[in-house]
Write an enzyme that holds these catalytic residues in place. Structure first.
Site, short mmCIF file in Angstrom:
data_model
loop_
_atom_site.label_atom_id
_atom_site.label_comp_id
_atom_site.label_asym_id
_atom_site.label_seq_id
_atom_site.Cartn_x
_atom_site.Cartn_y
_atom_site.Cartn_z
N SER A 43 0.82 -1.21 0.00
CA SER A 43 0.00 0.00 0.00
C SER A 43 0.85 1.26 0.00
CB SER A 43 -0.92 0.03 1.23
OG SER A 43 -1.67 1.24 1.22
N LYS A 98 -4.43 -6.86 3.37
CA LYS A 98 -4.46 -5.72 2.44
C LYS A 98 -5.88 -5.44 1.96
CE LYS A 98 -3.17 -2.34 -0.16
NZ LYS A 98 -3.83 -2.22 -1.39
N HIS A 135 -7.61 -3.65 4.65
CA HIS A 135 -7.06 -2.28 4.61
C HIS A 135 -7.85 -1.46 3.60
CE1 HIS A 135 -4.63 0.66 2.38
NE2 HIS A 135 -3.95 0.89 3.48
N ASN A 136 -8.07 -2.02 2.43
CA ASN A 136 -8.80 -1.29 1.39
C ASN A 136 -10.26 -1.05 1.77
OD1 ASN A 136 -6.38 -1.55 0.02
ND2 ASN A 136 -7.34 -1.87 -1.94
N GLU A 155 -10.16 1.77 3.94
CA GLU A 155 -9.89 2.93 3.06
C GLU A 155 -11.20 3.43 2.42
OE1 GLU A 155 -6.58 2.30 0.16
OE2 GLU A 155 -8.07 2.75 -1.38
C1 6PG Z 1 -3.23 1.37 -1.63
C2 6PG Z 1 -4.52 1.49 -2.40
C3 6PG Z 1 -4.37 0.89 -3.76
C4 6PG Z 1 -5.45 1.34 -4.73
C5 6PG Z 1 -6.84 0.96 -4.35
C6 6PG Z 1 -7.87 1.72 -5.15
O1 6PG Z 1 -3.29 0.84 -0.55
O2 6PG Z 1 -2.20 1.84 -2.12
O3 6PG Z 1 -5.54 0.82 -1.71
O4 6PG Z 1 -4.26 -0.49 -3.60
O5 6PG Z 1 -5.39 2.70 -4.89
O6 6PG Z 1 -7.00 -0.39 -4.59
O7 6PG Z 1 -9.02 1.00 -5.08
P1 6PG Z 1 -10.30 1.40 -5.87
O8 6PG Z 1 -9.91 1.63 -7.30
O9 6PG Z 1 -11.20 0.22 -5.71
O10 6PG Z 1 -10.83 2.64 -5.23
#
Ligand code: 6PG
Length: 475
Positions: free
Chosen positions: A130, A184, A187-188, A191
């Site tokens: 990430s 991960k 984590h998303n 996010e």
């Molecule tokens: C990270 C982000 C990366 C990515 C996302 C975007 O941790 O660096 O999470 O993995 O930017 O997957 O996800 P979406 O396109 O689904 O918003």
């Protein structure tokens, strides 16, 4: 004799290229493969003077120049491209070599690949990475899981390229099997939730209270100085001050309100639902992206259903002892963000046992403290909570965290009620509050639901006063 490179990368797209340049910056000899000669040339040009890098256009060239056991990372789009690369590598690698998938891979794919490669003597390890482009180049957060031998081999490189917090690298072992990619993914999911919460607060302040972008820039910048300090608040403050070079307007006002996604948030919700874990703030964040896609229907419905927003006031005198709206928004965001982490971590707690991943939860929050998209000062609080009690099933059971929440939850209540009364869609804030209220209510009304189930389907119920399953003839 060929240079013996320390680390190989398959795929020199944005993430692969930057991560490999980061490896080279830390004194390791780095070799990257990409079919596209422009990408390999760009990679070599971007290298820091004095570092040892090489770009090649065949996999053979890369594999032949790697020191053994070879360390090869794949950073290509998740799914079939990863399988294709593995198949192309197989005739070239030797027993004991390590293949790493650094993409956002669905965790069962990682398990399948692990089981496919282990009998061939190849160490396969899934690592969540990430931090986007910047993180990859100067210090990502990394979540490796699975093959422990592979982790031990990779440790020196990964620890040196990772972001550092208090001198500690933001990389550590996440547990068995596909734990790295699973952590991960969660984590998303977190996010997604935090981004949606910020958007809802933005809506209330911008459309509701009439704050302009400059005021929002100031407000978010000031929030980023205190307990809300985090990467997502920081970039949000920046976004409000960016102008569109074409029109001179604020760029954020020129962006269509239709959100994209690559699916990791949806996976988090789907898997949580399968495991029976409640993550309603993350679920709502996914749902809101889906609703945002219905732009033309929303515009039409907006006309039919009229002007439902009464307008949220920013005048403290009208807020009935509620403090300023800005302050309430700060407290609401703070508690709702806490709920997002709480839900994600509760999901990891369950996955740890149910999916036999044995995730050291303190490691997950430790590596999220720097380098990743959800880094925030709050992670330190969670880290301390897990150090105090590594087995805690839910962070709301930690007394230090409970105090932070109880001190701020009233702001969330006021903001949610203002949003509801004035017709602002604030589902993630509402779900955060509902999660909190449900989790902290000793007796929920679902005794009645059990009675209903037993009434129409003889599904039985348990009693409050004695053990066992009971059925009643209700009619
Ligand atoms: C990270 C982000 C990366 C990515 C996302 C975007 O941790 O660096 O999470 O993995 O930017 O997957 O996800 P979406 O396109 O689904 O918003």
């Amino acid at each position: 004799m060929d240079q013996q490179y320390d680390f190989g990368m398959v795929g020199l797209g944005v993430m692969g290229r930057n991560l490999l340049l980061n490896v080279a910056d830390h004194g390791f000899k780095a070799i990257g493969f990409d079919k596209d000669p422009v990408k390999t040339a760009d990679f070599e040009k971007a290298a820091t003077a004095g570092t040892i890098v090489k770009g090649v256009n065949t996999l053979e060239e890369m594999v032949n120049q790697l020191a053994t056991p070879r360390r090869i990372m794949i950073l290509v789009p998740a799914g079939k491209p990863v399988d294709d690369v593995i198949e192309s590598l197989l005739p070239l690698v030797d027993k004991g070599d390590i293949i790493i998938d650094g993409g956002n891979t669905y965790y069962t794919d990682t398990l399948r690949r692990y089981q496919y490669l282990a009998p061939k003597g190849i160490h396969f390890i899934g690592i969540g990475v990430s931090g986007g482009e910047e993180g990859a180049r100067f210090g990502p957060s990394m979540m490796p899981g699975g093959d422990i031998t592979a982790w031990e081999h990779l440790k020196p490189i990964l620890q040196s390229i990772a972001a550092k917090v208090n001198g500690e690298p933001c990389v550590d072992y996440m547990g068995n099997g596909a734990a790295g990619h699973f952590v991960k993914m969660v984590h998303n999911g977190i996010e997604y939730a935090i981004m949606q919460l910020i958007c809802e607060i933005y809506d209330i302040l911008r459309r509701g209270a009439g704050k302009n972008n400059e005021e929002l820039h100031q407000l978010f910048s000031s929030w980023n100085e205190a307990e809300l300090k985090s990467y997502l608040i920081e970039i949000t403050a920046d976004i409000f001050s960016m102008k569109d070079p074409e029109t001179g307007n604020h760029l954020v006002d020129m962006i269509l309100d239709k959100a994209g996604s690559k699916g990791t948030g949806k996976w988090t919700s789907q898997i949580a639902m399968n495991m029976g874990v409640a993550i309603p703030t993350i679920d709502m964040a996914v749902t809101m992206r889906n609703l945002s896609a219905l732009k033309s229907q929303r515009v039409e419905a907006d006309k039919i259903h009229g002007d439902k927003q009464a307008g949220i006031t920013s005048d403290p005198s009208e807020m009935l002892n509620a403090g300023t709206l800005e302050n309430d928004c700060r407290g609401a965001l703070y508690t709702a963000i806490i709920m997002s982490y709480v839900q994600g971590m509760a999901m990891l707690h369950t996955a740890s046992t149910e999916l036999e991943m044995q995730i050291p939860l303190h490691n997950a929050v430790k590596v999220w403290r720097g380098g990743c998209i959800i880094r925030s000062t709050l992670l330190e609080t969670f880290y301390e909570a897990y150090l105090r009690n590594p087995q805690i099933p839910n962070l709301l059971l930690d007394e230090t965290l409970a105090k932070l929440v109880t001190d701020n939850i009233h702001a969330l209540r006021r903001v949610v009620s203002q949003a509801a009364l004035n017709g602002f869609p604030a589902g993630a804030l509402m779900n955060a509050l509902t999660y909190y209220d449900a989790y902290t209510t000793g007796r929920l009304p679902l005794n009645l639901l059990q009675a209903q189930r037993d009434y129409f389907g003889a599904h039985t119920y348990e009693r409050t006063d004695k053990e066992g399953k009971y059925h009643t003839q209700w009619t």
